[in-house]
Design a protein around this motif. Structure first.
Motif, short mmCIF file in Angstrom:
data_model
loop_
_atom_site.label_atom_id
_atom_site.label_comp_id
_atom_site.label_asym_id
_atom_site.label_seq_id
_atom_site.Cartn_x
_atom_site.Cartn_y
_atom_site.Cartn_z
N ASP A 45 0.83 -1.21 0.00
CA ASP A 45 0.00 0.00 0.00
C ASP A 45 0.86 1.26 0.00
O ASP A 45 0.53 2.25 -0.67
CB ASP A 45 -0.92 -0.01 1.22
CG ASP A 45 -2.06 -1.01 1.11
OD1 ASP A 45 -2.36 -1.43 -0.03
OD2 ASP A 45 -2.63 -1.38 2.15
N ARG A 76 2.20 1.72 -3.43
CA ARG A 76 1.15 2.23 -4.33
C ARG A 76 1.04 3.76 -4.20
O ARG A 76 0.80 4.46 -5.18
CB ARG A 76 -0.19 1.57 -4.01
CG ARG A 76 -0.29 0.11 -4.43
CD ARG A 76 -1.70 -0.42 -4.27
NE ARG A 76 -1.80 -1.83 -4.63
CZ ARG A 76 -1.79 -2.84 -3.75
NH1 ARG A 76 -1.70 -2.59 -2.44
NH2 ARG A 76 -1.87 -4.10 -4.18
N LYS A 77 1.21 4.25 -2.99
CA LYS A 77 1.17 5.70 -2.79
C LYS A 77 2.37 6.37 -3.47
O LYS A 77 2.26 7.49 -3.97
CB LYS A 77 1.14 6.02 -1.29
CG LYS A 77 -0.18 5.61 -0.62
CD LYS A 77 -0.20 6.05 0.83
CE LYS A 77 -1.49 5.60 1.52
NZ LYS A 77 -2.69 6.21 0.93
N ASP A 116 1.44 6.60 -7.08
CA ASP A 116 0.47 7.67 -7.27
C ASP A 116 1.15 9.04 -7.23
O ASP A 116 0.85 9.92 -8.03
CB ASP A 116 -0.61 7.57 -6.19
CG ASP A 116 -1.71 8.61 -6.38
OD1 ASP A 116 -2.42 8.53 -7.40
OD2 ASP A 116 -1.85 9.51 -5.51
N ALA A 140 5.96 -0.81 -9.20
CA ALA A 140 4.88 -1.72 -9.58
C ALA A 140 5.32 -3.17 -9.40
O ALA A 140 4.53 -4.02 -8.97
CB ALA A 140 4.45 -1.46 -11.02
N VAL A 142 5.05 -3.99 -5.75
CA VAL A 142 3.65 -4.21 -5.36
C VAL A 142 3.19 -5.59 -5.80
O VAL A 142 2.56 -6.33 -5.02
CB VAL A 142 2.74 -3.12 -5.97
CG1 VAL A 142 1.27 -3.46 -5.76
CG2 VAL A 142 3.06 -1.76 -5.35
#
Length: 223
Positions: free
Chosen positions: A186, A189-190, A193, A211, A214
């Motif tokens: 998570d 992922r931030k 972003d 990626a 993740v």
């Protein structure tokens, strides 16, 4: 009488000619002597450039300094180079814009503008040094196995430097070291972003790197 005068005139002319020839010969001999003297010296070697040398590329702020000290450029010669560049800009602008009578007000404005730019650069150095120190501290705590401290330091990094991705990246490292794979994913992922919202500040390959992290830590459920 006429013949005697003619002979005398001829004799005088011949003597004048001999004097002229003799003087010329002495000058020539003197010149030859000087030339021999000059040729006897070791000639200076002149190097004729075959092509224009390309200017050396400027080092990046975090690259090793060009002076060979081994320190980062920003912590070594960058301030001195910036000051020299600022002085060059002022002088170049004066040559381009100034009339014969130097406009002192314009000089003062240019000097103030250069000083402001140098102050901004110095402020950026302070910020980057603080960021580097805080970010590296989290990494050191993770490597030392002090994961509680690493997590606290990562949250502090997020609070103090919200305009960079480092806080989420370091917090992900702390979760990953704990074995909290989903929490780490998570965080990464931030990071993705954040990078996608600031594409001009990051290399395009960074999204792919995070990626992969993740996908490894929190792979999609099989269907």
């Amino acid at each position: 009488m006429q013949g005697t005068a003619t002979m005398r005139a001829s004799s005088i002319a011949r003597r004048i000619g001999e004097i002229a020839i003799e003087g010329k010969q002495q000058m020539m001999e003197s010149g030859v002597s000087q030339q021999v003297s000059i040729q006897g010296c070791v000639p200076l070697t002149a190097t004729v450039p075959t092509s224009m040398a390309k200017p050396a590329p400027k080092p990046g702020r975090n690259d090793p300094c060009h002076c060979g000290s081994g320190n980062k450029y920003k912590k070594c010669c960058l301030p001195k180079d910036q000051a020299a560049e600022g002085d060059r800009i002022v002088k170049a602008q004066m040559r381009l814009d100034m009339p014969a009578a130097v406009d002192r007000l314009r000089v003062a404005e240019l000097t103030a503008a250069v000083a402001a730019r140098l102050a901004r650069a110095e402020g950026e150095d302070v910020y980057e040094n603080a960021l580097d120190t805080a970010s590296n501290a989290v990494v050191d705590l993770v490597r030392a196995g002090k994961l509680d401290g690493a997590e606290v330091a990562a949250h502090d990094l997020l609070r103090r430097f919200p305009d960079v991705h480092d806080g989420w990246d370091r917090l992900g490292m702390a979760h990953e070291a704990r074995g909290n794979s989903r929490e780490a994913a998570d965080c990464y992922r931030k990071v993705i972003d954040f990078i996608q919202h600031h594409p001009d500040r990051y290399d395009s390959g960074m999204v792919e790197q995070f990626a992969k992290l993740v996908d490894r830590l929190d792979p999609p459920a099989a269907t």
